[in-house]
Design an enzyme around this catalytic site. Sequence first.
Site, mmCIF file in Angstrom:
data_model
loop_
_atom_site.group_PDB
_atom_site.id
_atom_site.type_symbol
_atom_site.label_atom_id
_atom_site.label_comp_id
_atom_site.label_asym_id
_atom_site.label_seq_id
_atom_site.Cartn_x
_atom_site.Cartn_y
_atom_site.Cartn_z
ATOM 1 C CB SER A 1 -24.474 13.174 9.938
ATOM 2 O OG SER A 1 -24.877 14.534 9.970
ATOM 3 C CG HIS B 1 -27.277 11.411 6.940
ATOM 4 N ND1 HIS B 1 -28.405 10.677 6.638
ATOM 5 C CD2 HIS B 1 -27.683 12.334 7.849
ATOM 6 C CE1 HIS B 1 -29.446 11.132 7.338
ATOM 7 N NE2 HIS B 1 -29.025 12.142 8.082
ATOM 8 C CG ASP C 1 -28.495 15.741 9.003
ATOM 9 O OD1 ASP C 1 -29.458 14.969 8.915
ATOM 10 O OD2 ASP C 1 -27.401 15.403 9.512
ATOM 11 C CG MET D 1 -31.725 20.602 10.123
ATOM 12 S SD MET D 1 -31.011 20.687 11.763
ATOM 13 C CE MET D 1 -30.168 19.101 11.843
ATOM 14 C CG HIS E 1 -32.647 13.437 7.652
ATOM 15 N ND1 HIS E 1 -32.148 13.338 8.938
ATOM 16 C CD2 HIS E 1 -34.009 13.439 7.783
ATOM 17 C CE1 HIS E 1 -33.159 13.273 9.791
ATOM 18 N NE2 HIS E 1 -34.290 13.350 9.121
ATOM 19 C CG MET F 1 -34.790 16.818 9.875
ATOM 20 S SD MET F 1 -33.259 16.782 10.822
ATOM 21 C CE MET F 1 -32.073 16.732 9.472
ATOM 22 C CG MET G 1 -35.738 10.938 13.334
ATOM 23 S SD MET G 1 -34.207 11.229 12.421
ATOM 24 C CE MET G 1 -33.263 12.220 13.584
ATOM 25 C CG ASP H 1 -30.058 10.727 11.614
ATOM 26 O OD1 ASP H 1 -29.001 10.994 12.216
ATOM 27 O OD2 ASP H 1 -30.595 11.500 10.793
HETATM 28 C C1 DX5 Z 1 -30.144 15.133 13.791
HETATM 29 C C2 DX5 Z 1 -29.581 14.809 12.426
HETATM 30 C C3 DX5 Z 1 -28.474 13.823 12.491
HETATM 31 C C4 DX5 Z 1 -27.265 14.297 13.222
HETATM 32 C C5 DX5 Z 1 -26.661 13.126 13.902
HETATM 33 O O1 DX5 Z 1 -31.264 15.904 13.665
HETATM 34 O O2 DX5 Z 1 -30.585 14.274 11.583
HETATM 35 O O3 DX5 Z 1 -28.133 13.306 11.197
HETATM 36 O O4 DX5 Z 1 -26.303 14.900 12.413
HETATM 37 O O5 DX5 Z 1 -25.626 13.573 14.716
HETATM 38 P P1 DX5 Z 1 -25.014 12.718 15.889
HETATM 39 O O6 DX5 Z 1 -24.488 11.442 15.268
HETATM 40 O O7 DX5 Z 1 -23.944 13.581 16.422
HETATM 41 O O8 DX5 Z 1 -26.121 12.429 16.879
HETATM 42 ZN ZN ZN Z 2 -29.998 13.157 9.706
#
Ligand code: DX5
Ligand code: ZN
Length: 231
Positions: free
Chosen positions: A12, A37, A39, A41, A70, A72, A141, A176
Site C-alpha cells: 500500500s 495498492h 488507498d 479516502m 481501494h 474508502m 479489512m 488489508d
Molecule cells: C487502511 C488502508 C490500508 C493501509 C494498510 O485503511 O486501507 O491499505 O494502508 O496499512 P498497514 O499495512 O500499515 O496496516
Molecule cells: Zn487499503
Amino acid sequence: MEFNRRIKIAPSILAADFSNIGREIKAIESHGADWVHVDVMDGHFVPNLTIGPPAVKAIRKHITTVMDVHLMIAPVDPFVEAFADAGADILTAHIEAGPHIHRTLQMIRHNGMKAGVALNPGTPASAISNIINQIDLVCVMTVNPGFGGQKFLNMSSKIGALQKIIGDRPVYIEVDGGIDSKTASIVSKAGAHVLVAGSAVFRNGSAHQPNSYGHNINAIRQSAHNTTTAS
Ligand code: DX5
Ligand code: ZN
C-alpha cells in the site's frame, strides 16, 4: 489479469514517500511487489483524506504490474468513470458505502475494471452472498479503515466463511490492514491470497535503499508460504 490463487503481495503506497512516488513504486515493483495498492479516502466514509482521480492517474504512469484501487469513499458511483479513466485495473468499493452495492459493482465492470467489494471488520461474510457473481475480489479489512499502521484484527473465521461462499469461482480474497511477517501466516492459513501491506513494506528503507523493501516483501511472502505448506 489471469486469475490464480498464488500468494500476492500488494504494497500500500499510503506508507510510501509521496514526494518521490515514481521511484518508490519502481523500488517495490523491482523488489517483489505483485500488485500496487492505492488507498483513496474522502474524510467522510473514513476519518482521513488522501488522493483523488487526477493523482491516481499520475501514479498509474509508474505502475507496470496491477493497480489495485481501494475506495474508502461514499458515494462511489459518481466517481467510477473517473477511476476507470485514471487506469485502475481493480476498483474496490466498500459494501457499507451505500445502499446500492449491486449497481456499483455493475458500473465498475461496465467500465472495464475488475470489481472488488471491501468488508469492514463489523460486516459478516454473508453480506456477499447475493453479489457473489458480480465480484472479482473481496477485501477483508483486518483493521478499521482510515489509517495505516494499525493493529491487526484477526478475521480468520470470516475468511473461512468467504471461502465457502466463493467455492471455485475466480474471486480473490484480499486482506488489508496490519499485515506483516507475523500476521501474514495467520491470514494465508485462513485462506487469503492477496496480502496488502503498507508500513511493514515501507519500513527501514527508501527508494535509494530499496533492498530493505525487498527484504520486507520477502519476509511477508515467506510467512504466508510457510503456513500454506504447513497446513
Ligand atoms: C487502511 C488502508 C490500508 C493501509 C494498510 O485503511 O486501507 O491499505 O494502508 O496499512 P498497514 O499495512 O500499515 O496496516
Ligand atoms: Zn487499503
